[in-house]
Write an enzyme that holds these catalytic residues in place. Structure first.
Site, short mmCIF file in Angstrom:
data_model
loop_
_atom_site.label_atom_id
_atom_site.label_comp_id
_atom_site.label_asym_id
_atom_site.label_seq_id
_atom_site.Cartn_x
_atom_site.Cartn_y
_atom_site.Cartn_z
N SER A 1 -4.51 3.56 5.05
CA SER A 1 -4.13 4.84 4.46
C SER A 1 -5.15 5.31 3.42
CB SER A 1 -2.75 4.74 3.81
OG SER A 1 -1.74 4.60 4.78
N GLU B 1 1.49 -3.29 -7.41
CA GLU B 1 0.59 -2.33 -8.03
C GLU B 1 0.30 -2.62 -9.51
OE1 GLU B 1 2.68 -0.36 -4.57
OE2 GLU B 1 3.31 -1.56 -6.31
#
Length: 318
Positions: free
Chosen positions: A40, A61
């Site tokens: 992506s 993250e």
């Protein structure tokens, strides 16, 4: 109205991927980290050619941001990659404490920003990220308009010392800027000179501003169009020069009207040159599922909405 044409549409995230690969070839201190979204974020080429400089952090993250901050201590130039929602909202504390407060040389690179993420819906469509990031002291915020400009911006930030937020998108959009352009951080790009109204746009909205300018020309309105690819630091000189000439302004962005480009422009004008201004932006709401085109139309982020805003602001100028 200066004419802009295109022969190809391509997503700006692919511009990031191409720029990251080029930056990696130029400088062996460039490293990349990804939170399980290599395809992506178009980081495949970098991973293939520089596997020893690529770190797959998984869906973690906050850890990715911490790792990136740590890598700078050894002189590395880390680029982090995930969706804009996860690049900012999910990890804001880590960015504030480990990157911005410490002035670490981390490049936070965020794809799928705004409404044009599309069918994934409101939980993934972040419309607050520019505001979140521009409020952090020392953070540079960049939102390029097409494939070529995103590639150039990615290469440029690798050579820039300091934390950067680079925002780009998912859908294929027209490629209309120079493939060999020099990207200057903090320097606006004059798309079209005009005398009746200033249209100040960023990201995907720059092409919509060009389409709006063509329609306005047919109506006898001469629009000056400026691409603000760097929202912070803002090119105040370019804004004041333009608005000083036209006497009114429309800002256009794929972001909440609160906290984005429009607010930054309004702050400059309120301080130096109070001027009628209209916003083309999402009006303080979340998004929803739909195709990018459907959402841009429904939420008033298209050329027609810019034309209507120009009509309104010109009436106010009178």
């Amino acid at each position: 109205m200066k004419k802009y044409t295109y022969t190809e549409k391509k997503d700006t995230r692919s511009g990031f991927g191409a720029g990251l690969h080029e930056a990696g070839k130029k400088n062996d201190q460039v490293v990349a980290l990804c939170a399980d979204l290599i395809g992506s974020l178009k980081m495949d080429a970098f991973k293939k050619d520089f596997p020893e400089r690529f770190f797959q952090t998984g869906i973690a993250e906050a850890n990715m941001i911490g790792m990136a901050a740590g890598l700078t201590i050894g002189g590395k130039i880390p680029f982090t990659g995930t969706f804009a929602n996860f690049s900012t909202g999910r990890v804001y504390d880590q960015i504030r404490q480990s990157v911005a407060y410490s002035n670490k040389n981390v490049k936070i690179c965020a794809s799928h920003a705004g409404l044009t993420l599309g069918e994934d819906g409101a939980t993934h469509q972040i419309l607050e990220d520019i505001g979140l990031m521009k409020m952090l002291p020392g953070m540079t915020v960049i939102n390029p308009c097409d494939f070529n400009q995103t590639k150039a911006a990615t290469i440029a930030i690798a050579e820039y010392e300091g934390p950067v937020y680079l925002r780009f998108g998912r859908p294929a959009v027209p490629i209309f800027t120079d493939p060999d352009q020099k990207f200057e951080i903090g320097k606006a790009w004059m798309v079209n000179e005009g005398s009746d109204v200033s249209i100040i746009a960023t990201g995907h909205m720059v092409w919509e501003a060009i389409l709006a300018g063509e329609r306005l020309e047919e109506m006898g309105i001469d629009a000056e169009i400026i691409n603000i690819h760097t929202i912070k630091p803002l090119d105040e000189e370019a804004i004041l020069k333009s608005v000083g000439k036209t006497g009114c302004v429309v800002t256009a962005e794929e972001h909440n009207r609160l906290g984005g480009l429009g607010d930054s422009v309004a702050q400059v004008l309120s301080k130096h040159l109070p001027t009628p201004q209209e916003y083309v932006a999402v009006n303080d709401s979340f998004g929803e599922s739909g195709t990018p085109a459907q959402l841009m139309k429904k939420y008033g982020l298209d050329a027609e909405s810019i034309v209507n805003a120009v009509k309104k602001v010109m009436e106010r100028k009178k």
